[in-house]
Motif scaffolding. Structure first.
Motif, PDB file in Angstrom:
ATOM      1  N   GLU A 196       0.496  -1.847   0.247  1.00 54.24           N
ATOM      2  CA  GLU A 196       0.071   0.333  -0.189  1.00 54.24           C
ATOM      3  C   GLU A 196       0.428   0.940   0.295  1.00 54.24           C
TER       4      GLU A 196
ATOM      5  N   TYR B  36     -12.317   4.444  -0.338  1.00 58.21           N
ATOM      6  CA  TYR B  36     -11.835   3.089  -1.043  1.00 58.21           C
ATOM      7  C   TYR B  36     -11.496   1.570  -0.547  1.00 58.21           C
TER       8      TYR B  36
ATOM      9  N   SER C  95     -14.704  -0.700  -5.158  1.00 55.05           N
ATOM     10  CA  SER C  95     -14.460  -2.443  -6.439  1.00 55.05           C
ATOM     11  C   SER C  95     -15.804  -2.653  -6.020  1.00 55.05           C
TER      12      SER C  95
ATOM     13  N   CYS D 162     -13.712  -0.364 -11.575  1.00 57.83           N
ATOM     14  CA  CYS D 162     -12.357   0.080 -10.421  1.00 57.83           C
ATOM     15  C   CYS D 162     -10.889  -1.101 -10.751  1.00 57.83           C
TER      16      CYS D 162
ATOM     17  N   THR E  45      -8.247  -2.959  -9.354  1.00 59.23           N
ATOM     18  CA  THR E  45      -7.198  -3.254  -8.084  1.00 59.23           C
ATOM     19  C   THR E  45      -6.808  -4.043  -8.535  1.00 59.23           C
TER      20      THR E  45
ATOM     21  N   THR F  92      -2.776  -5.363  -6.888  1.00 57.27           N
ATOM     22  CA  THR F  92      -2.332  -6.707  -7.008  1.00 57.27           C
ATOM     23  C   THR F  92      -1.622  -7.201  -7.109  1.00 57.27           C
TER      24      THR F  92
END
Length: 164
Positions: free
Chosen positions: A20, A75, A79, A85, A87, A89
């Motif tokens: 993050e 946030y 999704s 959206c 994300t 990963t």
């Protein structure tokens, strides 16, 4: 967090907190993008790009984006609220083509390191990034304010800039 962990860990080896922290918070991932595909009959989300196709970025942003802070207002649930959206990963990192060249995940994935304006190199502050013009701050319009049928009127080149 270990100081400068990104210099001795791969993205795949990072903890959730480290992962993050790699996000520079530029919010370019919140820009509407489309792939120039002459053969497509309609716009549709995609998780791949075919040879010869090109990604076009617009200055249209998701309605959930706080454009001053360059952060998502929802946030944790983005999704679910915005099915398109993406994300990023560790599992979909190989499909990073949709991220702009300045994206810190993309830079590390390509072996280019973090840029000098990254918050991790500036006491956790985004001010150097904003000053360098690397965020969306002051450059966008909300999707709620435009007719998305005319997205081609909002094509932007600045997301492709990578100053170092």
């Amino acid at each position: 967090m270990t100081e400068r962990f990104w210099e001795h860990k791969t993205l795949e080896q990072m903890t959730t907190q480290e992962w993050e922290a790699i996000c520079d918070g530029c919010a370019k991932c919140c820009l509407h993008k489309f792939i120039d595909d002459e053969g497509a009959d309609e716009l549709a989300p995609t998780d791949h790009i075919t040879e010869g196709e090109q990604i076009h970025y617009t200055n249209i942003v998701c309605a959930l984006l706080d454009t001053k802070k360059c952060s998502c207002t929802r946030y944790a649930e983005r999704s679910a609220l915005v099915p398109d959206c993406v994300t990023l990963t560790k599992d979909n990192l190989k499909d990073i083509f949709f991220m702009p060249p300045s994206c810190s995940y993309r830079r590390l994935h390509e072996g280019r390191g973090l840029p000098s304006w990254h918050p991790l190199l500036n006491k956790g502050k985004k001010s150097a990034m904003h000053k360098a013009g690397m965020s969306v701050r002051g450059k966008t319009v909300s999707e709620a304010q435009v007719d998305l049928e005319h997205f081609e009127d909002y094509i932007a080149l600045w997301p492709l800039e990578d100053i170092e």
